[in-house]
Design a protein around this motif. Structure first.
Motif, short mmCIF file in Angstrom:
data_model
loop_
_atom_site.label_atom_id
_atom_site.label_comp_id
_atom_site.label_asym_id
_atom_site.label_seq_id
_atom_site.Cartn_x
_atom_site.Cartn_y
_atom_site.Cartn_z
N ARG A 88 57.77 98.11 70.65
CA ARG A 88 58.25 97.11 70.96
C ARG A 88 57.79 95.35 70.26
N VAL A 112 54.43 98.39 65.20
CA VAL A 112 56.08 98.31 65.29
C VAL A 112 56.05 100.11 64.54
N ARG A 120 57.09 91.91 70.70
CA ARG A 120 57.17 90.35 70.40
C ARG A 120 56.82 89.07 70.58
N LYS A 138 67.88 87.32 69.72
CA LYS A 138 66.06 87.28 69.58
C LYS A 138 65.45 86.12 69.89
N CYS A 153 58.95 91.09 65.16
CA CYS A 153 59.17 90.93 66.10
C CYS A 153 60.69 90.88 66.50
N TYR A 154 61.12 91.74 67.76
CA TYR A 154 62.40 91.70 67.83
C TYR A 154 62.67 90.81 68.76
N GLN A 155 62.05 89.57 69.46
CA GLN A 155 62.20 88.46 69.87
C GLN A 155 61.19 87.45 69.32
N GLU A 175 54.58 98.10 75.39
CA GLU A 175 55.32 96.77 74.73
C GLU A 175 54.25 95.46 73.94
#
Ligand code: HMG
Ligand code: MG
Length: 304
Positions: free
Chosen positions: A139, A134, A141, A205, A173-175, A99
Motif C-alpha cells: 500500500r 503498488v 500513502r 482518501k 496512493c490510497y490516501q 506499506e
C-alpha cells in the motif's frame, strides 16, 4: 453543535519515524523496537516504523532495516516506512514492510531543503516509487507537507497542495495525509483547506497530520471530524518534528487525540491505559520529558 461526528476513527502512529528522526541523540535499535511493540500492544494498527531515506541526511533512521527485521509481525498490524525515491522503495521491500509513504511539500523551498529537488522533480521521481510499490503488493500513502504554512515561504496556496495530492492519488496512493508540518494551523484555515480538498477528493482518501507546535492541533482535528475526516496521524506523548523544518515541534500526542475521541464516544480500538504506558516507554527511550498533555496528567482524574 458537533452533531456530525464519525463513530470510529483510524489513528496512524508516526512516533517511531516522525518522532525519533528528530532526536539529537541516537536511539538504540532495540529501544526503537521496544517502543513499536508497546504501541502495538496498546492497539495501534497502523504504525510508521521507520524511514528509508539517505542515512547522510537523517542518520537517526539509518537502522530502518534492522528495526523492521526485529519487529514481531502481528495479525492486523500494518508497519509502514517513509521513502523518498526508488532506492528507498527497494530497501523497504527488502525489509518486508507492508506499506510505504512518499512525501512532498506544497511549498518549493521546504521541498528543496527536505529532498534536494523541486516539486516537479520529486513528482517525476515518484513514478519509480508509487506505481512500482503498488505493483510489488504494497500500500502506498502520500504526504503533502507545509499545507498550512512553510517555515521559509510563509503562506502556502492550498490549491497547489490540492494539485499535488490529486497527482499522488492518480499515481496510486490510497490516501494523502495533509501536513501542518510546523504546527501553524488554526481552525477556520483548516475549514477552508478541507472545503477545497473535500470538493475534489473523497473524505476517506484524506488524513490529517498535525504538528502541535502552538497547541492548535486538537482544535483542527475537531474541524476535520465535523468535515468527515476519519484518519489522523499522531505520535505518542507528542514526540516529533522535522529535521528540515526549523521550529517544527512534536506531532499531536496520540494520548490527547485518543482521550478526546473516546470522550466524545468515537471508537479507535486503542486501550488508552496501555497507550499511556507506551508514552512512558517513549520517554524512557529518548531520555527526556515529553510534552503530551495526557501523558503528563495521566488518564484518570480521580485519585486512587
Ligand atoms: P541527494 O543527496 O540529492 O541524493 O538526497 P542522491 O539521489 O544524489 O544520492 C546521493 C547518495 O545518497 C547516493 O549514495 C545514494 O545512493 C544515496 P552515494 O552514491 O553518494 O554513496 N541515497 C540513499 N541511500 C539510502 N536510502 C535512500 C537513498 N537515496 C539516495 N533512500 C534524498 C536526496 C531524497 C535521498 C535526501 O534528500 C533525503 O534522504 N531526504 C530525506 C529527508 C527526510 O527524511 N526528512 C524528514 C522526513 S519528511 C517529514 O518529516 C514531514 C512529514 O512528517 C509530513 C509533515 O509533517 O508534513 C512526512
Ligand atoms: Mg511530520
Amino acid at each position: 453543535m458537533l452533531t456530525n461526528l464519525p463513530s470510529r476513527v483510524s489513528v496512524y502512529e508516526v512516533s517511531p519515524r516522525d518522532g525519533l528522526q528528530n532526536e539529537s541523540a541516537q536511539v538504540a535499535t532495540h529501544a526503537k523496537v521496544r517502543l513499536i511493540e508497546a504501541l502495538a500492544d496498546a492497539g495501534l494498527r497502523r504504525i510508521e516504523a521507520t524511514s528509508f531515506v539517505s542515512p547522510r541526511w537523517v542518520p537517526q533512521m539509518a537502522d530502518g532495516t534492522e528495526v523492521c527485521r526485529m519487529l514481531e509481525r502481528r495479525e492486523g498490524v500494518t508497519y509502514s516506512a517513509l521513502v523518498p525515491n526508488a532506492r528507498g522503495l527497494e530497501r523497504a521491500i527488502e525489509a518486508g514492510v507492508q506499506e510505504v509513504a512518499v512525501f512532498i511539500s506544497a511549498s518549493e523551498t521546504h521541498n528543496r531543503k527536505n529532498v534536494n529537488k523541486t516539486v516537479a522533480q520529486t513528482l517525476a521521481a515518484f513514478e519509480k516509487v508509487i506505481g512500482p510499490g503498488v505493483a510489488a503488493g504494497l500500500r502506498v500513502r502520500g504526504y503533502v507537507s507545509t499545507l498550512w504554512g512553510c517555515p521559509y515561504e510563509g503562506d502556502v496556496d492550498p490549491a497547489r497542495g490540492l494539485a499535488i495530492a490529486q497527482q499522488l492519488l492518480d499515481a496510486g496512493c490510497y490516501q494523502v495525509s495533509l501536513g501542518d508540518t510546523i504546527g501553524v494551523g488554526t481552525p477556520v484555515q483548516t475549514g477552508r483547506i478541507l472545503d477545497l480538498f473535500l470538493a475534489n477528493i473523497a473524505s476517506e482518501k484524506i488524513a490529517l497530520h498535525l504538528h502541535d507546535t502552538r497547541g492548535t492541533a486538537l482544535a483542527n482535528v475537531l474541524v476535520g471530524l465535523e468535515a468527515g475526516i476519519t484518519t489522523y496521524d499522531a505520535a505518542v506523548a507528542g514526540l516529533g518534528g522535522c529535521p528540515y523544518a526549523p521550529g517544527a515541534a512534536g506531532n499531536l500526542a496520540t494520548e490527547d487525540l485518543v482521550y478526546t475521541l473516546h470522550g466524545m464516544g468515537i471508537e479507535t480500538g486503542i486501550d488508552l491505559e496501555k497507550l499511556w504506558q507506551a508514552g512512558q516507554v517513549a520517554e524512557a527511550v529518548v531520555g527526556r520529558e515529553l510534552p503530551g498533555k495526557v501523558h503528563q496528567a495521566g488518564v484518570r482524574s480521580l485519585a486512587s
